[in-house]
Design a protein around this motif. Structure first.
Motif, PDB file in Angstrom:
ATOM      1  N   VAL A 196      49.912  15.884  55.699  1.00 29.27           N
ATOM      2  CA  VAL A 196      50.251  14.572  56.267  1.00 29.27           C
ATOM      3  C   VAL A 196      51.388  14.705  57.274  1.00 29.27           C
ATOM      4  CG1 VAL A 196      51.200  12.291  55.723  1.00 29.27           C
ATOM      5  CG2 VAL A 196      49.411  13.279  54.269  1.00 29.27           C
ATOM      6  N   ALA A 197      52.303  15.635  57.026  1.00 31.83           N
ATOM      7  CA  ALA A 197      53.485  15.792  57.896  1.00 31.83           C
ATOM      8  C   ALA A 197      53.212  16.623  59.140  1.00 31.83           C
ATOM      9  CB  ALA A 197      54.630  16.418  57.098  1.00 31.83           C
ATOM     10  N   LEU A 198      52.037  17.258  59.233  1.00 26.22           N
ATOM     11  CA  LEU A 198      51.748  18.101  60.397  1.00 26.22           C
ATOM     12  C   LEU A 198      51.621  17.254  61.660  1.00 26.22           C
ATOM     13  CD1 LEU A 198      49.096  20.621  58.988  1.00 26.22           C
ATOM     14  CD2 LEU A 198      51.495  21.093  59.542  1.00 26.22           C
ATOM     15  N   ARG A 199      52.134  17.778  62.754  1.00 29.13           N
ATOM     16  CA  ARG A 199      52.007  17.087  64.038  1.00 29.13           C
ATOM     17  C   ARG A 199      51.428  17.997  65.120  1.00 29.13           C
ATOM     18  NH1 ARG A 199      52.218  13.786  60.997  1.00 29.13           N
ATOM     19  NH2 ARG A 199      53.510  11.921  60.838  1.00 29.13           N
ATOM     20  N   ASP A 200      51.592  19.297  64.992  1.00 26.01           N
ATOM     21  CA  ASP A 200      51.071  20.210  65.999  1.00 26.01           C
ATOM     22  C   ASP A 200      49.635  20.591  65.663  1.00 26.01           C
ATOM     23  OD1 ASP A 200      53.494  20.224  67.321  1.00 26.01           O
ATOM     24  OD2 ASP A 200      54.249  21.931  66.154  1.00 26.01           O
ATOM     25  N   PRO A 201      48.758  20.648  66.659  1.00 27.68           N
ATOM     26  CA  PRO A 201      47.366  21.027  66.390  1.00 27.68           C
ATOM     27  C   PRO A 201      47.264  22.489  65.965  1.00 27.68           C
ATOM     28  CG  PRO A 201      47.749  20.844  68.752  1.00 27.68           C
ATOM     29  CD  PRO A 201      48.980  20.336  68.083  1.00 27.68           C
ATOM     30  N   GLY A 202      46.227  22.767  65.205  1.00 29.77           N
ATOM     31  CA  GLY A 202      45.983  24.133  64.773  1.00 29.77           C
ATOM     32  C   GLY A 202      45.206  24.160  63.471  1.00 29.77           C
ATOM     33  N   HIS A 203      44.626  25.322  63.184  1.00 27.80           N
ATOM     34  CA  HIS A 203      43.904  25.526  61.933  1.00 27.80           C
ATOM     35  C   HIS A 203      44.688  26.490  61.066  1.00 27.80           C
ATOM     36  CE1 HIS A 203      40.505  27.519  59.544  1.00 27.80           C
ATOM     37  NE2 HIS A 203      40.689  26.324  59.030  1.00 27.80           N
ATOM     38  N   HIS A 204      44.846  26.140  59.795  1.00 30.52           N
ATOM     39  CA  HIS A 204      45.641  26.930  58.871  1.00 30.52           C
ATOM     40  C   HIS A 204      44.824  27.196  57.608  1.00 30.52           C
ATOM     41  CE1 HIS A 204      49.084  25.751  61.390  1.00 30.52           C
ATOM     42  NE2 HIS A 204      48.551  24.532  61.346  1.00 30.52           N
ATOM     43  N   VAL A 205      44.581  28.465  57.310  1.00 26.63           N
ATOM     44  CA  VAL A 205      43.926  28.849  56.063  1.00 26.63           C
ATOM     45  C   VAL A 205      45.016  29.300  55.107  1.00 26.63           C
ATOM     46  CG1 VAL A 205      42.203  30.327  54.978  1.00 26.63           C
ATOM     47  CG2 VAL A 205      41.886  29.572  57.339  1.00 26.63           C
ATOM     48  N   VAL A 206      45.131  28.626  53.956  1.00 24.60           N
ATOM     49  CA  VAL A 206      46.255  28.893  53.054  1.00 24.60           C
ATOM     50  C   VAL A 206      45.766  28.957  51.613  1.00 24.60           C
ATOM     51  CG1 VAL A 206      47.775  27.626  54.628  1.00 24.60           C
ATOM     52  CG2 VAL A 206      46.874  26.471  52.598  1.00 24.60           C
ATOM     53  N   TRP A 207      46.509  29.677  50.795  1.00 26.46           N
ATOM     54  CA  TRP A 207      46.301  29.606  49.354  1.00 26.46           C
ATOM     55  C   TRP A 207      46.769  28.246  48.860  1.00 26.46           C
ATOM     56  CZ3 TRP A 207      43.034  32.437  47.143  1.00 26.46           C
ATOM     57  CH2 TRP A 207      42.933  33.819  47.341  1.00 26.46           C
ATOM     58  N   ALA A 208      45.896  27.518  48.173  1.00 22.31           N
ATOM     59  CA  ALA A 208      46.273  26.261  47.526  1.00 22.31           C
ATOM     60  C   ALA A 208      46.538  26.557  46.050  1.00 22.31           C
ATOM     61  CB  ALA A 208      45.173  25.227  47.688  1.00 22.31           C
ATOM     62  N   LEU A 209      47.463  27.482  45.819  1.00 24.05           N
ATOM     63  CA  LEU A 209      47.773  27.954  44.476  1.00 24.05           C
ATOM     64  C   LEU A 209      49.204  27.593  44.111  1.00 24.05           C
ATOM     65  CD1 LEU A 209      46.299  31.584  44.597  1.00 24.05           C
ATOM     66  CD2 LEU A 209      45.169  29.493  43.818  1.00 24.05           C
ATOM     67  N   SER A 210      49.460  27.624  42.817  1.00 24.64           N
ATOM     68  CA  SER A 210      50.826  27.450  42.345  1.00 24.64           C
ATOM     69  C   SER A 210      51.579  28.773  42.448  1.00 24.64           C
ATOM     70  CB  SER A 210      50.804  26.923  40.906  1.00 24.64           C
ATOM     71  OG  SER A 210      50.248  25.608  40.870  1.00 24.64           O
ATOM     72  N   ARG A 211      52.877  28.713  42.186  1.00 22.52           N
ATOM     73  CA  ARG A 211      53.732  29.892  42.318  1.00 22.52           C
ATOM     74  C   ARG A 211      53.698  30.674  40.993  1.00 22.52           C
ATOM     75  NH1 ARG A 211      57.041  30.991  46.393  1.00 22.52           N
ATOM     76  NH2 ARG A 211      56.829  28.860  47.173  1.00 22.52           N
TER      77      ARG A 211
END
Length: 267
Positions: A196-211
């Motif tokens: 929701v806080a992103l403002r710059d365009p781009g594609h991000h592949v990330v781990w949606a995991l806990s620590r």
């Protein structure tokens, strides 16, 4: 405060995210073919329909700031069914979001997009969140394809898209492997809020995991976009409960799913 569209809102992940996102002060639009078990409350609007229904999508996207795209088949199934739900469905969501001027999307990819990566249990933090795909099933192939669609739409239309490689999602870890690859509901909400806080365009592949202590997942890609998970599977259960968890194949990131017959539904 933002207005978020959740596709597949009646599913397991959608049901867990709804009260947490409402508590964070956001309004929600819920899109699903099935009415959610928990009826919509104040701050929520339910739109019956599927990701294959352009009119329903257009209705659901009115006033929306960010899409949380969860709709799809969540496990191995017949190829044509997976392509229709996970690839064509995602294409439809991204097309209609673009037409509506909604430029932020977090979409549910999966650990199974990289499920055949040998799991280096003795090397914590060794597998980056944006590692090249190495799927373990037809399901994993469609999740890798979803990530490619995210890249395409981010580049073509200036969108901010996060492909979230979700692991063993649940209120608490349910297997020995989940101690390493757990995705807590609270941390998944943290990833939505970072999107929701992103403002710059781009594609991000990330781990949606806990620590999770000892996990092979490198969380750096998510941290670059402001996703800082805090939960740890090792602290959720006491030692006896952890020892009682069912064993699971730990040779690959995808666990037992790497042995499933291709194209055979598990439901």
């Amino acid at each position: 405060m933002a207005t978020l569209l959740i596709t597949g809102a009646a599913g397991r992940i959608g049901a867990a995210l709804r009260p947490r996102l409402l508590a964070a002060g956001h309004d929600l639009v819920l899109l699903d073919e099935r009415t959610p078990d928990d009826p919509p409350t104040g701050g929520e609007r339910f739109v019956p329909g599927s990701v294959h229904d352009a009119d329903a999508l257009d209705d659901a996207l009115i006033g929306v700031d960010t899409v949380v795209h969860l709709a799809g088949i969540p496990t191995e199934a017949a190829w044509d069914d997976l392509v229709a739900a996970n690839l064509t469905g995602t294409k439809n969501v991204l097309e209609r979001a673009t037409a509506a001027g909604v430029l932020r999307v977090v979409q549910a990819s999966s650990i199974h997009a990289v499920g055949r990566v040998p799991e280096p249990l003795d090397e914590p933090g060794s597998v980056p969140g944006d590692r090249l795909p190495r799927p373990d099933t037809y399901y994993g192939v469609t999740k890798a394809g979803m990530e490619l669609l995210g890249s395409l739409f981010a580049d073509r239309f200036g969108m901010s898209i996060v492909s979230a490689r979700i692991g063993a999602f649940g209120e608490q870890p349910s297997s020995g492997r989940a101690l390493l690859m757990w995705s807590s509901p609270d941390d998944l909400v943290r990833l939505v809020l970072a999107t929701v806080a992103l403002r710059d365009p781009g594609h991000h592949v990330v781990w949606a995991l806990s620590r999770n202590t000892g996990s092979p997942a490198d969380l750096t890609a998510g941290e670059r976009i402001g996703f800082v998970p805090v939960d740890d599977a090792s602290g959720v259960l006491d030692p006896d409960a952890r020892a009682a968890l069912p064993a699971e194949d730990l040779r690959y990131l995808g666990g037992d799913m790497v042995e499933l017959p291709l194209g055979r539904s598990t439901s």
